[in-house]
Design a protein around this motif. Structure first.
Motif: not given
Length: 137
Positions: A46-50, A6-18, A54-55
């Protein structure tokens, strides 16, 4: 405890945004990403948007994780990201683009490392701080 994917998925989305922020110097988009960072730090990844994305969209297609990990290191990493996000947002919105670019680049590098090779820089800082505090106790 969180699924480490999950955090790795979030990091991928974050990388795109950044990446978009770095290409456009859009302080408002960076502010939105900073809110995402703050949400992950305060209420958990887990409860953050990304994490919710993921979940609901990704995890059901992957099956259960092989193992779970403590959510404190990723939450700390989100807090570190929020600090850089605030600095970058201030930089872009206050017409100090060098600050905006440098702070956003630091956040991007950390997110990109997590997304691509699973190395969570903020998590490692968290663990190092804990080990130093434990050694002092």
């Amino acid at each position: 405890m969180v699924d480490p994917r999950g955090p790795r998925f979030s990091a991928a989305v974050t990388s795109v945004v950044l990446t978009v922020v770095l290409l456009t110097a859009n302080g408002w988009l960076l502010l939105a990403q900073t809110v995402v960072f703050l949400t992950g730090a305060v209420i958990g990844v887990r409860r953050a948007p990304y994490g919710v994305l993921y979940r609901t969209l990704v995890q059901p297609r992957l099956g259960p994780p092989a193992e779970l990990e403590d959510d404190q290191p990723p939450r700390f990493a989100q807090a570190v990201g929020a600090v850089f996000g605030v600095l970058g947002t201030v930089g872009f919105l206050a017409d100090v683009p060098a600050l905006g670019y440098v702070a956003t680049a630091f956040a991007f590098v950390a997110a990109f490392l997590n997304a691509t090779i699973g190395f969570c820089l903020g998590c490692q800082i968290y663990l190092a701080i804990r080990s130093v505090k434990g050694a002092q106790a």
